[in-house]
Design a protein around this motif. Structure first.
Motif, PDB file in Angstrom:
ATOM      1  N   VAL A 130       1.073  -1.703  -0.009  1.00 47.15           N
ATOM      2  CA  VAL A 130       0.759  -0.044  -0.355  1.00 47.15           C
ATOM      3  C   VAL A 130       0.656   1.581   0.259  1.00 47.15           C
ATOM      4  N   ILE A 131       0.430   2.009  -1.480  1.00 46.73           N
ATOM      5  CA  ILE A 131       1.343   3.427  -1.063  1.00 46.73           C
ATOM      6  C   ILE A 131       1.109   4.659  -0.352  1.00 46.73           C
ATOM      7  N   GLN A 132       1.600   5.038   0.202  1.00 50.00           N
ATOM      8  CA  GLN A 132       1.420   6.517   0.705  1.00 50.00           C
ATOM      9  C   GLN A 132       0.745   7.600  -0.776  1.00 50.00           C
ATOM     10  N   ILE A 133      -0.083   7.535  -0.509  1.00 47.15           N
ATOM     11  CA  ILE A 133      -0.460   9.010  -1.429  1.00 47.15           C
ATOM     12  C   ILE A 133      -0.302  10.345  -1.023  1.00 47.15           C
ATOM     13  N   ASP A 134      -0.255  12.031  -1.276  1.00 45.44           N
ATOM     14  CA  ASP A 134      -0.931  13.026  -0.844  1.00 45.44           C
ATOM     15  C   ASP A 134      -1.383  13.833  -1.292  1.00 45.44           C
ATOM     16  N   GLN A 135      -1.263  14.856  -1.722  1.00 48.55           N
ATOM     17  CA  GLN A 135      -2.091  15.966  -2.871  1.00 48.55           C
ATOM     18  C   GLN A 135      -0.444  16.712  -4.039  1.00 48.55           C
ATOM     19  N   LEU A 136       0.285  16.314  -3.786  1.00 49.88           N
ATOM     20  CA  LEU A 136       1.486  16.718  -4.417  1.00 49.88           C
ATOM     21  C   LEU A 136       1.843  15.580  -5.565  1.00 49.88           C
ATOM     22  N   HIS A 137       1.531  14.229  -5.207  1.00 49.70           N
ATOM     23  CA  HIS A 137       1.909  13.239  -6.271  1.00 49.70           C
ATOM     24  C   HIS A 137       0.521  12.052  -6.876  1.00 49.70           C
ATOM     25  N   LEU A 138      -0.668  12.576  -6.352  1.00 53.82           N
ATOM     26  CA  LEU A 138      -1.708  12.059  -6.936  1.00 53.82           C
ATOM     27  C   LEU A 138      -2.080  11.919  -8.345  1.00 53.82           C
ATOM     28  N   ASN A 139      -1.726  13.028  -9.242  1.00 52.28           N
ATOM     29  CA  ASN A 139      -2.130  13.165 -10.703  1.00 52.28           C
ATOM     30  C   ASN A 139      -0.931  12.237 -10.659  1.00 52.28           C
ATOM     31  N   ASP A 140       0.660  11.737 -10.498  1.00 48.73           N
ATOM     32  CA  ASP A 140       1.399  11.231 -11.291  1.00 48.73           C
ATOM     33  C   ASP A 140       1.038   9.554 -11.131  1.00 48.73           C
ATOM     34  N   LEU A 141       0.380   9.547  -9.774  1.00 51.77           N
ATOM     35  CA  LEU A 141      -0.365   8.280  -9.161  1.00 51.77           C
ATOM     36  C   LEU A 141      -0.918   7.926 -10.421  1.00 51.77           C
ATOM     37  N   LEU A 142      -2.130   8.438 -10.402  1.00 55.52           N
ATOM     38  CA  LEU A 142      -3.275   7.659 -11.274  1.00 55.52           C
ATOM     39  C   LEU A 142      -3.236   7.996 -12.587  1.00 55.52           C
ATOM     40  N   ARG A 143      -1.855   8.430 -13.379  1.00 55.42           N
ATOM     41  CA  ARG A 143      -1.524   8.843 -14.648  1.00 55.42           C
ATOM     42  C   ARG A 143      -0.946   6.884 -14.562  1.00 55.42           C
ATOM     43  N   LYS A 144       0.068   6.939 -14.006  1.00 56.93           N
ATOM     44  CA  LYS A 144       1.049   5.669 -13.493  1.00 56.93           C
ATOM     45  C   LYS A 144       0.037   4.095 -13.422  1.00 56.93           C
ATOM     46  N   HIS A 145      -0.093   4.618 -12.581  1.00 56.05           N
ATOM     47  CA  HIS A 145      -1.316   3.613 -12.206  1.00 56.05           C
ATOM     48  C   HIS A 145      -3.012   2.951 -12.649  1.00 56.05           C
ATOM     49  N   PRO A 146      -3.904   2.428 -13.584  1.00 58.38           N
ATOM     50  CA  PRO A 146      -4.582   2.445 -14.423  1.00 58.38           C
ATOM     51  C   PRO A 146      -5.935   1.971 -13.616  1.00 58.38           C
ATOM     52  N   ALA A 147      -5.307   1.456 -12.399  1.00 56.38           N
ATOM     53  CA  ALA A 147      -6.768   0.612 -11.776  1.00 56.38           C
ATOM     54  C   ALA A 147      -6.174   1.588  -9.529  1.00 56.38           C
ATOM     55  N   LEU A 148      -6.109   1.605  -9.379  1.00 57.27           N
ATOM     56  CA  LEU A 148      -5.873   2.830  -8.632  1.00 57.27           C
ATOM     57  C   LEU A 148      -6.981   2.769  -7.099  1.00 57.27           C
ATOM     58  N   VAL A 149      -6.841   2.296  -5.219  1.00 55.08           N
ATOM     59  CA  VAL A 149      -7.856   2.197  -4.400  1.00 55.08           C
ATOM     60  C   VAL A 149      -7.135   2.849  -3.361  1.00 55.08           C
ATOM     61  N   VAL A 150      -7.937   4.259  -3.623  1.00 56.95           N
ATOM     62  CA  VAL A 150      -7.075   5.200  -2.309  1.00 56.95           C
ATOM     63  C   VAL A 150      -8.184   4.633  -1.289  1.00 56.95           C
ATOM     64  N   ASP A 151      -7.531   4.396   0.027  1.00 54.38           N
ATOM     65  CA  ASP A 151      -7.803   4.634   1.414  1.00 54.38           C
ATOM     66  C   ASP A 151      -8.228   6.275   1.804  1.00 54.38           C
ATOM     67  N   PHE A 152      -8.939   7.107   2.497  1.00 54.16           N
ATOM     68  CA  PHE A 152      -8.889   7.856   2.770  1.00 54.16           C
ATOM     69  C   PHE A 152      -8.905   7.907   4.288  1.00 54.16           C
ATOM     70  N   TRP A 153      -8.531   8.576   5.003  1.00 52.00           N
ATOM     71  CA  TRP A 153      -8.866   7.895   6.466  1.00 52.00           C
ATOM     72  C   TRP A 153      -8.181   9.415   7.108  1.00 52.00           C
ATOM     73  N   ALA A 154      -8.001   9.107   8.563  1.00 50.38           N
ATOM     74  CA  ALA A 154      -7.197   9.696   9.857  1.00 50.38           C
ATOM     75  C   ALA A 154      -7.014   8.969  11.190  1.00 50.38           C
ATOM     76  N   GLU A 155      -5.354   9.707  11.975  1.00 48.23           N
ATOM     77  CA  GLU A 155      -5.374   8.763  12.933  1.00 48.23           C
ATOM     78  C   GLU A 155      -6.351   8.549  13.897  1.00 48.23           C
ATOM     79  N   TRP A 156      -7.511   9.537  14.552  1.00 48.66           N
ATOM     80  CA  TRP A 156      -7.776   9.784  14.850  1.00 48.66           C
ATOM     81  C   TRP A 156      -9.303   8.422  14.981  1.00 48.66           C
ATOM     82  N   CYS A 157      -9.171   8.193  13.974  1.00 44.99           N
ATOM     83  CA  CYS A 157     -10.640   7.608  13.263  1.00 44.99           C
ATOM     84  C   CYS A 157     -10.240   6.257  13.231  1.00 44.99           C
ATOM     85  N   GLY A 158     -11.730   6.037  14.882  1.00 43.76           N
ATOM     86  CA  GLY A 158     -11.598   4.314  14.706  1.00 43.76           C
ATOM     87  C   GLY A 158     -12.081   3.251  13.567  1.00 43.76           C
ATOM     88  N   PRO A 159     -13.226   3.850  13.196  1.00 44.34           N
ATOM     89  CA  PRO A 159     -13.531   3.469  11.556  1.00 44.34           C
ATOM     90  C   PRO A 159     -12.457   2.867  11.435  1.00 44.34           C
TER      91      PRO A 159
END
Length: 133
Positions: A30-59
């Motif tokens: 699982v790769i770390q995604i940030d706002q600076l690199h998302l567009n590059d990753l979208l071009r590089k990976h045709p099938a991409l699943v991104v889990d948006f989360w936060a440290e404080w979030c139990g679920p």
């Protein structure tokens, strides 16, 4: 062969080895995604699943291991990433992430589906299969 030819061969082999190692380290991870690199990753990976989360979030903590397992299961077919919404608030707003966990499915750079909430592994797997046949 002269030294220049040997150096060119050496550089070519090193570049090929580096590319192979980068590919192997990403496959199933699982790769770390940030706002600076998302567009590059979208071009590089045709099938991409991104889990948006936060440290404080139990679920989110329950979904994290599921994403890791699915990344192994679909290695080489689908790329998985995680994006911390606290650290990437602008990206979260841009993608209309108002609740987490929020799993977003991108196919060829376009958002095609999402799952909001802590769903079981089988539900997420079915969405992956449906969106990336």
């Amino acid at each position: 062969m002269d030294d220049n030819e040997l150096e060119a061969i050496r550089e070519k082999r090193m570049a090929a080895l580096k590319e192979k190692m980068e590919h192997q380290s990403v496959a199933g991870a699982v790769i770390q995604i940030d706002q600076l690199h998302l567009n590059d990753l979208l071009r590089k990976h045709p099938a991409l699943v991104v889990d948006f989360w936060a440290e404080w979030c139990g679920p989110c903590r329950r979904v994290g291991p599921v994403i890791e397992e699915l990344a192994q299961e679909f290695a080489g077919k689908v790329t998985f990433g995680k994006c911390n919404t606290d650290e990437n608030q602008q990206l979260a707003m841009q993608l209309d992430i108002s609740a987490i966990p929020n799993i977003v499915f991108f196919s060829h750079g376009k958002m095609v589906d999402r799952v909001i909430g802590a769903y079981p592994k089988e539900t997420i797997r079915e969405k992956i299969i449906r969106n990336f046949p």
